[in-house]
Write a protein that holds these residues in place. Structure first.
Motif, PDB file in Angstrom:
ATOM      1  N   ILE A  41     -26.389 -16.355  -6.467  1.00 29.00           N
ATOM      2  CA  ILE A  41     -25.941 -15.753  -7.720  1.00 29.00           C
ATOM      3  C   ILE A  41     -24.426 -15.588  -7.719  1.00 29.00           C
ATOM      4  O   ILE A  41     -23.741 -15.909  -8.705  1.00 29.00           O
ATOM      5  CB  ILE A  41     -26.629 -14.387  -7.930  1.00 29.00           C
ATOM      6  CG1 ILE A  41     -28.141 -14.568  -8.113  1.00 29.00           C
ATOM      7  CG2 ILE A  41     -26.041 -13.671  -9.140  1.00 29.00           C
ATOM      8  CD1 ILE A  41     -28.542 -15.297  -9.357  1.00 29.00           C
ATOM      9  N   LEU A 286     -25.555 -22.441 -10.839  1.00 26.29           N
ATOM     10  CA  LEU A 286     -26.411 -21.271 -11.017  1.00 26.29           C
ATOM     11  C   LEU A 286     -27.881 -21.671 -11.088  1.00 26.29           C
ATOM     12  O   LEU A 286     -28.750 -20.997 -10.535  1.00 26.29           O
ATOM     13  CB  LEU A 286     -26.018 -20.527 -12.294  1.00 26.29           C
ATOM     14  CG  LEU A 286     -25.107 -19.303 -12.141  1.00 26.29           C
ATOM     15  CD1 LEU A 286     -24.774 -18.721 -13.510  1.00 26.29           C
ATOM     16  CD2 LEU A 286     -25.742 -18.250 -11.264  1.00 26.29           C
ATOM     17  N   GLY A 290     -30.784 -20.747  -8.793  1.00 28.42           N
ATOM     18  CA  GLY A 290     -32.004 -20.124  -9.291  1.00 28.42           C
ATOM     19  C   GLY A 290     -33.224 -20.526  -8.491  1.00 28.42           C
ATOM     20  O   GLY A 290     -34.165 -19.740  -8.321  1.00 28.42           O
ATOM     21  N   VAL A 293     -33.249 -18.275  -5.777  1.00 31.33           N
ATOM     22  CA  VAL A 293     -33.735 -16.973  -6.223  1.00 31.33           C
ATOM     23  C   VAL A 293     -35.260 -16.948  -6.192  1.00 31.33           C
ATOM     24  O   VAL A 293     -35.886 -16.009  -5.680  1.00 31.33           O
ATOM     25  CB  VAL A 293     -33.209 -16.645  -7.627  1.00 31.33           C
ATOM     26  CG1 VAL A 293     -33.906 -15.423  -8.210  1.00 31.33           C
ATOM     27  CG2 VAL A 293     -31.702 -16.423  -7.592  1.00 31.33           C
ATOM     28  N   ALA A 333     -29.564  -8.820  -7.878  1.00 29.53           N
ATOM     29  CA  ALA A 333     -28.801  -9.752  -8.711  1.00 29.53           C
ATOM     30  C   ALA A 333     -27.468  -9.146  -9.117  1.00 29.53           C
ATOM     31  O   ALA A 333     -26.430  -9.826  -9.133  1.00 29.53           O
ATOM     32  CB  ALA A 333     -29.614 -10.138  -9.946  1.00 29.53           C
ATOM     33  N   ILE A 337     -23.859 -10.598  -8.651  1.00 28.99           N
ATOM     34  CA  ILE A 337     -22.988 -10.767  -9.816  1.00 28.99           C
ATOM     35  C   ILE A 337     -21.674 -10.039  -9.603  1.00 28.99           C
ATOM     36  O   ILE A 337     -20.590 -10.555  -9.936  1.00 28.99           O
ATOM     37  CB  ILE A 337     -23.705 -10.256 -11.080  1.00 28.99           C
ATOM     38  CG1 ILE A 337     -24.847 -11.213 -11.449  1.00 28.99           C
ATOM     39  CG2 ILE A 337     -22.730 -10.136 -12.251  1.00 28.99           C
ATOM     40  CD1 ILE A 337     -25.765 -10.684 -12.535  1.00 28.99           C
ATOM     41  N   GLY A 379     -25.204 -14.896 -15.122  1.00 25.08           N
ATOM     42  CA  GLY A 379     -25.850 -14.509 -13.874  1.00 25.08           C
ATOM     43  C   GLY A 379     -27.159 -13.780 -14.099  1.00 25.08           C
ATOM     44  O   GLY A 379     -28.168 -14.079 -13.440  1.00 25.08           O
ATOM     45  N   THR A 382     -29.850 -16.195 -15.561  1.00 26.50           N
ATOM     46  CA  THR A 382     -30.344 -17.134 -14.550  1.00 26.50           C
ATOM     47  C   THR A 382     -31.282 -16.434 -13.574  1.00 26.50           C
ATOM     48  O   THR A 382     -32.346 -16.963 -13.217  1.00 26.50           O
ATOM     49  CB  THR A 382     -29.167 -17.764 -13.783  1.00 26.50           C
ATOM     50  OG1 THR A 382     -28.292 -18.406 -14.711  1.00 26.50           O
ATOM     51  CG2 THR A 382     -29.660 -18.781 -12.765  1.00 26.50           C
ATOM     52  N   ALA A 383     -30.894 -15.238 -13.125  1.00 29.32           N
ATOM     53  CA  ALA A 383     -31.757 -14.486 -12.205  1.00 29.32           C
ATOM     54  C   ALA A 383     -33.108 -14.192 -12.852  1.00 29.32           C
ATOM     55  O   ALA A 383     -34.160 -14.355 -12.222  1.00 29.32           O
ATOM     56  CB  ALA A 383     -31.061 -13.190 -11.791  1.00 29.32           C
TER      57      ALA A 383
END
Length: 861
Positions: A41, A286, A290, A293, A333, A337, A379, A382-383
């Motif tokens: 992230i 990103l 992801g 993530v 996140a 960020i 951010g 996307t998270a």
């Protein structure tokens, strides 16, 4: 009733607050297992926030130095003709006015005959109105340009010109039909950015010296600039409004008017387009992150089986479990960020220091809340986009399954509300990226291509697993184990293919685009292009000039056309400033002056697309032939009318036909070719090209150039190889910048790959311990895992080659109109990168796994 179950009307708020409490308590255990999550992230957010902040710093720097860049509060420019007395009076009434002339010319050493193309700039005594010219010796510019004791005028030159001519301060050089003395070296030219693209070094002289050179003739390609310094200096809004008012007058119709609020529109457009591309690259990073993530959340939830089971056994609902881990994910996140925003905020200051000796302007480095806010928004979205799916799947997993299952038994779809939330988040992410872009069409194509590549990568991963599952048994135990690892439940295949696929595809596409552009410039275009362009050949010199070329280069091919410069004033009665092109971002032809010509016959290197060519003896109303591609972009058809301003006259012509033009050969051609009667009697210069069918030595070209320059000193010669070399250098610098920025995506891919290996660490330990207990040696296990990673890396590289190749083909052939060639070195580089990354990181992780002692693991089975 359990505290987890809904009760009173405000139970929803109480449950959410309880979920926050549980989430924060679990986070007290530290961030172990989430470092990759946070890094992915942070990297993407830093890229987006940093790129947009640097872009803003550049544009703000241009705005803050607008007066110096433009050379005044207002600028009036026109090609061919100086201002008439009434025009000069109108401009002078606005404030202090400085007159400048710019043109290209040939500078020649008197003793050796060496010559070089220069960007000549003639200035008056009050230049510059803003900023300051800095000379190497520190003397005032007016003194350096004054007439010398021997009667020659002074001139100042950039160091590059002295190097090309092997000259020094104090030497005399021929310029046109006179000589000038180089009195100093030009270090800083405050308004250089407003000059546009240059093909030679700067040579600056006084306006009083121009007449002696005889370079300015009727039809010469000389641009006259009038800069105005207003007192008091108006604000940006006031001068912008004044610019609009002037453009509505007769002066505005004939002159190109710019204000300090729009000092360098071409540079600002380029910065915006480059920033848009880098922002999309950051968004790709990103998206790649992801995947990390999603991997991290799946691995984390796997370690929380007992905790989740306990919650559910105590009456917790699936929604409550979802809320707990959603809060944790958002908290983590936000940490990533925050790190990314700090890095993004610092980048403009670092860039300002690093580029201080490269850029001609100073970055207005600052902290830009809007740009940082954009990074924050990207951010978060996307998270959420990659977290909602795995969190939603945990909603409906029964406690018994959580206690019994060690690995997932395959993908399961979450509830519809989680699917809908994921879809809305992804759509919002794409919509914001498109809405905020300078070129919405290109942004849409890029995002669609990225989404398509992502879907294809998922399909490729499934195909690899299916193919591995259906492969017949092989004799090698290590290879058999590698194949089984590829398709087993909980395998690394989807994560590895997804993590590396997007990054490698982007790098392959950029490398192929760069390579094809270089090939077009250095091989195709250079091979087809003429050797020289000769500009500003006066009509009374044309026959003698052509005779000289045919004598000195009898085997060469010559092409000559009359050449004027004109500005499109209106299309179908609509002012060009108000005309809306049919395709967004396609109004380039309406900005500034364009080269135009007239001809009785269809020009070479073009063919009719629609319509008929006029007869050789045509004498009716003015007609024009238009480039078919440009007409499509503008929405023009046969029968439409356009008005051009040429030499102060506005001429309206009807579009008679549309032509397909072969621009790649660099032969003479124009967007607009008029019928001969349109400019009957108009003063103009001629443009001529010279080329050979076979390769000739540089010595022969330079010898011809020397002869031509000595015999016709007012004719400007442009050696095509020099121009192509300059463009090639520019493309190379741009390619390195793009590759450097795009490497962020590959770094994200590496992070995700490392995260995927970490996520599979637990199951790999069990595998390794069981196999070692059954007699497998460390060497055989290393070989098995190495084969697994090699197969995955090679499969991903093949996909990246296909996807990157298709993307590069589309850009080169469909957008740029060039010829695409697949380059095997690039393919080998992609395969090697994928193999090194997958095998290297895989074996590093595996070595640690193979070092685990069997006894502790077996006791916990």
């Amino acid at each position: 009733m359990s505290g987890f179950v809904a009760g009173p009307p405000n139970a929803g708020n109480q449950t959410f607050r309880l979920a926050i409490r549980f989430a924060l308590r679990e986070l007290r255990g530290g961030l172990k297992g989430f470092y990759i999550f946070i890094a992915c992230i942070a990297l993407g957010v830093a890229a987006i926030a940093g790129v947009t902040s640097v872009s803003r710093a550049l544009t703000d720097g241009i705005s803050q130095e607008g007066q110096a860049i433009l050379g005044g509060d207002l600028s009036f420019s026109r090609i061919h003709r100086q201002a008439e007395p009434d025009e000069r009076a109108y401009i002078a009434a606005l404030g202090d006015t400085s007159e400048i002339a710019t043109l290209r010319a040939m500078a020649r050493r008197i003793d050796t005959g060496d010559q070089a193309l220069v960007e000549l700039k003639a200035v008056d005594s009050i230049y510059p109105l803003y900023g300051s010219v800095q000379l190497q010796s520190g003397q005032p510019l007016e003194q350096a340009l004054a007439r010398q004791q021997d009667g020659t005028w002074g001139a100042v030159a950039e160091l590059a010109l002295l190097a090309r001519l092997d000259a020094k301060v104090g030497d005399q050089i021929n310029l046109g039909r006179s000589a000038v003395t180089i009195t100093d070296v030009l270090d800083v030219e405050p308004d250089k950015l407003s000059s546009g693209m240059e093909f030679g070094p700067r040579l600056m002289i006084s306006n009083d010296a121009v007449g002696a050179t005889d370079l300015v003739q009727p039809g010469s390609l000389v641009r006259w600039h009038y800069r105005v310094r207003m007192d008091p200096a108006p604000g940006m809004e006031a001068v912008d409004a004044l610019e609009d008012d002037i453009e509505a007058t007769d002066i505005g119709a004939e002159w190109r008017v710019r204000s300090k609020a729009n000092a360098s529109p071409g540079l600002q457009r380029s910065i915006g387009q480059f920033a848009q591309f880098l922002t999309l690259v950051g968004l790709t990073a990103l998206v790649v992150g992801g995947v990390g993530v999603a991997n991290a959340i799946r691995a984390f939830l796997e370690t929380k089986r007992e905790v989740i089971a306990s919650f559910k056994c105590l009456g917790a609902t699936g929604g409550f479990v979802f809320q707990i881990y959603l809060v944790q994910m958002l908290a983590l996140a936000l940490i990533g960020i925050a790190i990314g925003l700090v890095i993004g905020a610092v980048i403009p200051f670092v860039a300002g220091i690093a580029l201080s000796g490269v850029l001609p302007i100073k970055l207005a480095a600052s902290i830009y809340p809007a740009e940082l806010g954009l990074g924050l928004l990207y951010g978060l979205l996307t998270a959420l986009a990659f977290a909602l799916w795995p969190l939603g799947r945990a909603h409906d997993v029964p406690p018994t399954a959580l206690f019994r299952d060690i690995v997932s038994q395959g993908p399961k779809w979450p509830r519809k509300r989680y699917l809908a939330a994921t879809g809305l988040t992804v759509t919002g992410l794409a919509a914001i990226a498109i809405f905020l872009s300078h070129d919405k069409f290109m942004a849409t194509v890029y995002i669609a291509a990225s989404a398509g590549a992502y879907v294809l990568l998922v399909a490729v991963a499934r195909l690899i697993m299916a193919a591995a599952k259906r492969m017949p048994p092989v004799r090698s135990t290590e290879l058999r184990l590698a194949i089984a690892n590829i398709h087993r439940p909980g395998s690394l295949t989807p994560s590895v293919v997804l993590s590396l696929g997007l990054g490698l595809s982007l790098l392959v596409a950029l490398a192929l685009i760069d390579g094809n552009l270089r090939r077009e410039l250095t091989t195709s275009i250079a091979g087809e292009a003429p050797s020289f362009f000769f500009v500003d050949i006066q009509s009374h010199e044309r026959d003698a000039f052509e005779a000289l070329l045919r004598t000195e280069a009898p085997e060469s091919e010559l092409q000559s056309v009359p050449m004027l410069r004109g500005r499109i004033v209106s299309l179908n009665g609509i002012l060009s400033s108000e005309y809306v092109p049919a395709k967004e971002g396609s109004g380039w032809i309406l900005r500034g002056d364009r080269g135009i010509t007239y001809d009785a016959n269809l020009p070479e290197n073009s063919d009719l697309a629609v319509g008929d060519w006029w007869p050789e003896d045509y004498s009716g109303k003015p007609l024009v032939s238009f480039d078919a591609e440009a007409a499509e972009e503008l929405g023009l058809e046969i029968g439409d009318e356009l008005t051009v301003n040429v030499l102060g006259r506005e001429i309206t012509a009807e579009i008679a036909n549309l032509r397909n033009i072969e621009w790649q050969s660099l032969a003479i051609n124009f967007v607009m070719v008029f019928s001969p009667n349109t400019f009957a009697g108009a003063p103009h210069a001629n443009l001529m090209t010279l080329g050979w069918d076979q390769d000739v030595s540089p010595e022969k070209e330079l010898s011809l150039l020397k002869i031509v320059s000595n015999e016709f000193p007012t004719v400007t010669a442009v050696r095509v190889k020099d121009a192509i070399s300059q463009v090639n250098d520019l493309v190379a610098q741009l390619a390195w910048a793009i590759r450097g920025a795009s490497s962020i995506t590959l770094i994200a891919s590496v992070l995700v790959l490392a995260g995927a290996l970490a996520a599979g660490h637990r199951s790999r330990i069990y595998d390794a311990v069981i196999l070692k207990t059954l007699g497998a040696t460390r060497t055989r296990l290393i070989l098995a895992y190495g084969l697994e990673y090699a197969i995955l890396g090679l499969s991903t590289a093949l996909f990246a080659l296909v996807a990157g190749g298709v993307s590069a083909w589309y850009v080169i052939s469909q957008i740029m109109g060039g010829t695409f060639v697949l380059m095997p070195v690039t393919a080998a580089g992609a395969a090697l990168a994928a193999l090194v990354l997958t095998v290297g990181f895989g074996l590093i992780g595996t070595w640690r796994i193979l070092g685990e002692k069997p006894a502790p693991v077996l006791r916990n089975l």
